[in-house]
Design a protein around this motif. Sequence first.
Motif, mmCIF file in Angstrom:
data_model
loop_
_atom_site.group_PDB
_atom_site.id
_atom_site.type_symbol
_atom_site.label_atom_id
_atom_site.label_comp_id
_atom_site.label_asym_id
_atom_site.label_seq_id
_atom_site.Cartn_x
_atom_site.Cartn_y
_atom_site.Cartn_z
ATOM 1 N N ALA A 382 0.823 -1.077 0.094
ATOM 2 C CA ALA A 382 -0.008 -0.062 0.040
ATOM 3 C C ALA A 382 0.754 1.157 0.026
ATOM 4 N N ALA A 383 1.932 1.209 0.632
ATOM 5 C CA ALA A 383 2.757 2.501 0.752
ATOM 6 C C ALA A 383 3.447 2.585 -0.608
ATOM 7 N N ASP A 384 3.728 1.661 -1.314
ATOM 8 C CA ASP A 384 4.591 1.953 -2.769
ATOM 9 C C ASP A 384 3.711 2.682 -3.684
ATOM 10 N N LYS A 385 1.967 2.551 -3.185
ATOM 11 C CA LYS A 385 1.383 3.096 -4.360
ATOM 12 C C LYS A 385 0.887 4.498 -3.464
ATOM 13 N N GLY A 386 1.533 5.181 -2.522
ATOM 14 C CA GLY A 386 1.465 6.340 -1.999
ATOM 15 C C GLY A 386 0.376 6.519 -1.020
ATOM 16 N N TYR A 387 -0.009 5.626 -0.515
ATOM 17 C CA TYR A 387 -1.040 5.376 0.517
ATOM 18 C C TYR A 387 -0.617 6.080 2.040
ATOM 19 N N ALA A 388 -0.879 7.228 2.470
ATOM 20 C CA ALA A 388 -0.015 7.879 3.621
ATOM 21 C C ALA A 388 -0.132 7.026 5.052
ATOM 22 N N TYR A 389 -1.223 6.419 5.283
ATOM 23 C CA TYR A 389 -1.470 5.595 6.476
ATOM 24 C C TYR A 389 -0.350 4.495 6.385
ATOM 25 N N ALA A 390 -0.389 3.773 5.411
ATOM 26 C CA ALA A 390 0.592 2.657 5.122
ATOM 27 C C ALA A 390 1.935 3.062 5.179
ATOM 28 N N GLN A 391 2.300 4.277 4.648
ATOM 29 C CA GLN A 391 3.545 4.750 4.718
ATOM 30 C C GLN A 391 4.001 5.125 6.022
ATOM 31 N N ASN A 392 3.246 5.753 6.809
ATOM 32 C CA ASN A 392 3.176 6.163 8.441
ATOM 33 C C ASN A 392 3.740 4.722 9.012
ATOM 34 N N ALA A 393 2.668 3.567 8.715
ATOM 35 C CA ALA A 393 2.975 2.377 9.744
ATOM 36 C C ALA A 393 4.238 1.719 9.135
ATOM 37 N N LEU A 394 4.650 2.040 7.888
ATOM 38 C CA LEU A 394 5.982 1.205 7.512
ATOM 39 C C LEU A 394 6.911 1.890 8.279
ATOM 40 N N GLY A 395 6.989 3.309 8.295
ATOM 41 C CA GLY A 395 8.070 3.944 8.872
ATOM 42 C C GLY A 395 8.148 3.545 10.524
ATOM 43 N N GLU A 396 6.996 3.400 11.018
ATOM 44 C CA GLU A 396 7.063 2.716 12.553
ATOM 45 C C GLU A 396 7.662 1.543 12.557
ATOM 46 N N CYS A 397 7.255 0.527 11.700
ATOM 47 C CA CYS A 397 7.955 -0.710 11.584
ATOM 48 C C CYS A 397 9.700 -0.480 11.464
ATOM 49 N N TYR A 398 10.113 0.294 10.544
ATOM 50 C CA TYR A 398 11.568 0.458 10.240
ATOM 51 C C TYR A 398 11.985 1.279 11.690
ATOM 52 N N TYR A 399 11.257 1.902 12.275
ATOM 53 C CA TYR A 399 11.986 2.877 13.501
ATOM 54 C C TYR A 399 11.955 2.019 14.651
ATOM 55 N N GLU A 400 11.022 0.846 14.726
ATOM 56 C CA GLU A 400 10.939 0.044 15.953
ATOM 57 C C GLU A 400 11.838 -1.546 15.482
ATOM 58 N N GLY A 401 12.013 -1.580 14.364
ATOM 59 C CA GLY A 401 12.763 -2.819 13.783
ATOM 60 C C GLY A 401 11.689 -3.830 14.002
ATOM 61 N N ARG A 402 10.356 -3.941 13.521
ATOM 62 C CA ARG A 402 9.640 -4.832 13.784
ATOM 63 C C ARG A 402 9.069 -5.297 12.354
ATOM 64 N N GLY A 403 9.493 -6.404 12.154
ATOM 65 C CA GLY A 403 9.421 -7.070 10.862
ATOM 66 C C GLY A 403 10.412 -6.849 9.812
ATOM 67 N N VAL A 404 11.327 -5.793 10.202
ATOM 68 C CA VAL A 404 12.586 -5.494 9.252
ATOM 69 C C VAL A 404 13.267 -4.990 10.125
ATOM 70 N N SER A 405 14.730 -4.877 9.855
ATOM 71 C CA SER A 405 15.717 -4.288 10.593
ATOM 72 C C SER A 405 15.443 -2.920 10.862
ATOM 73 N N LYS A 406 15.833 -2.415 12.118
ATOM 74 C CA LYS A 406 15.748 -1.267 12.539
ATOM 75 C C LYS A 406 16.455 -0.261 11.510
#
Length: 469
Positions: A382-406
């Motif tokens: 969803a983020a790759d298609k520009g959906y802001a909510y998904a982009q924010n959620a994906l950012g949180e995953c990267y910040y916390e290192g959840r499901g991806v490397s921090k």
Amino acid sequence: MKKLLIFLLSALSLTVFAQKQVAMLEPLVVAGNVKPIEKSMIRGEMTKAIASQNGYSAFSRTDIDQIMAEQNFQQSGLVDDATRKRIGAMQGVDYVCITKITKEGNAYYLEANLLNIESGQISSPATQYGELDNNGGFGNMRNVCVALACDLIGIPQSSNGTNTAITNNDVQSIYKKGYDYYFGENGMPQDKYTAIKYFQQAAEQGHVIAQFVLGYSYYHGEGVTEDYYAAVSWFRKAAEQGNDDAQYYLGLCYYHGEGVTEDNYAAVSWFRKAAEQGDDDAQYYLGLCYYNGYGVTEDNYAAVSWFRKAAEQGNANAQYYLGLCYYRGNGVTEDDYAAVNWFRKAAETNHTRAQFFLGDCYYFGHGVSKDYYEAVQWYRKAADKGYAYAQNALGECYYEGRGVSKDYYAAVRWWRQAAEKGDDKAQYNLGYCYEYGDGVTKDTYTAKSWYRKAAEQGNESAKEALERL
């Protein structure tokens, strides 16, 4: 485009035309000694000639004459357009044919007009001159009546005077030619501009699928310049013949105010007509109207009913909204497992918001086992298609290192994209990164700027951060 292709294909095996009903009034005698049988023959020949044309149904019922006699219209000569329109309305017809006869010896001068019952407009007169046969027979006048009828409704005649009206088979052939050009089949080059010319000819003869296709082409600007007003005109013609796709598109035009004044009540009316015929897009939009209270009283139960009908036909938007209703308990008992089921169906067809919500379900463990890795996969789609909510959620995953490397830099990149779209959570998160130097150079001024944007949207965390700074 899916619907257009389906109907273009199905129309090749159908002959579908609008029947314009014409009531033939008893001819008026302007001058000369015209016998009742002569008036009857002229009226009868005119009726047969018009009825033989594709798209027309003509009749001269005795009850028309009875109405005329009861009102003393013919006898008094007080026949005006308003009177004729009223007579036509009584009969439930589209047009009333008015024929006038002037006779001198064996010669007849005939003049005919069509009165449009809906608009009240009267056509330009069609005229013909003829004489009786040498032996006093009516053979010549039959041809004159056919010519008059053809002139009246705009059908040409051949050089030998015979009627060359377009038949149902002719119209279907014209439509088929348009189809071949539209898709480049049967040896024809793909040429939508040429296709439109053929569709126009068929549509003007009442071919319902051609009318819909012409509206569709004007709506999307395919083969013609985009023109919502023209689209609405053709959608309406097909919709009034019961074509569900045209009814759906006409509803859509009213819903968005395209080519007509925005009118949710009219939109609901047309959506309902199409939805009751099983059109899944119309069912979805009717559900949406009930869900939001557009043109109808808000009713989540009715919304769920229509969403379900469309969702079961594979409509991704309806599947998403049905999932949302289960997720929030709107119109149904809250059920995260059912929500996940419908979100997944829509997400797998690339529905952006369904992909985000499915990611949320995996992230929080709603209706499925908590799985950050799976959540990231759906958020990213969803983020790759520009959906802001998904982009924010994906950012949180990267910040916390959840499901991806921090990765603070990746978090900032995704949050910035969402923040620039106005997402207040992303704006707060980006401000936080600038305040503490996570993934960016520490910058209190920029931090305050992003906090302020989020606070202006009511974000409480951003308000507290501004007070702190």
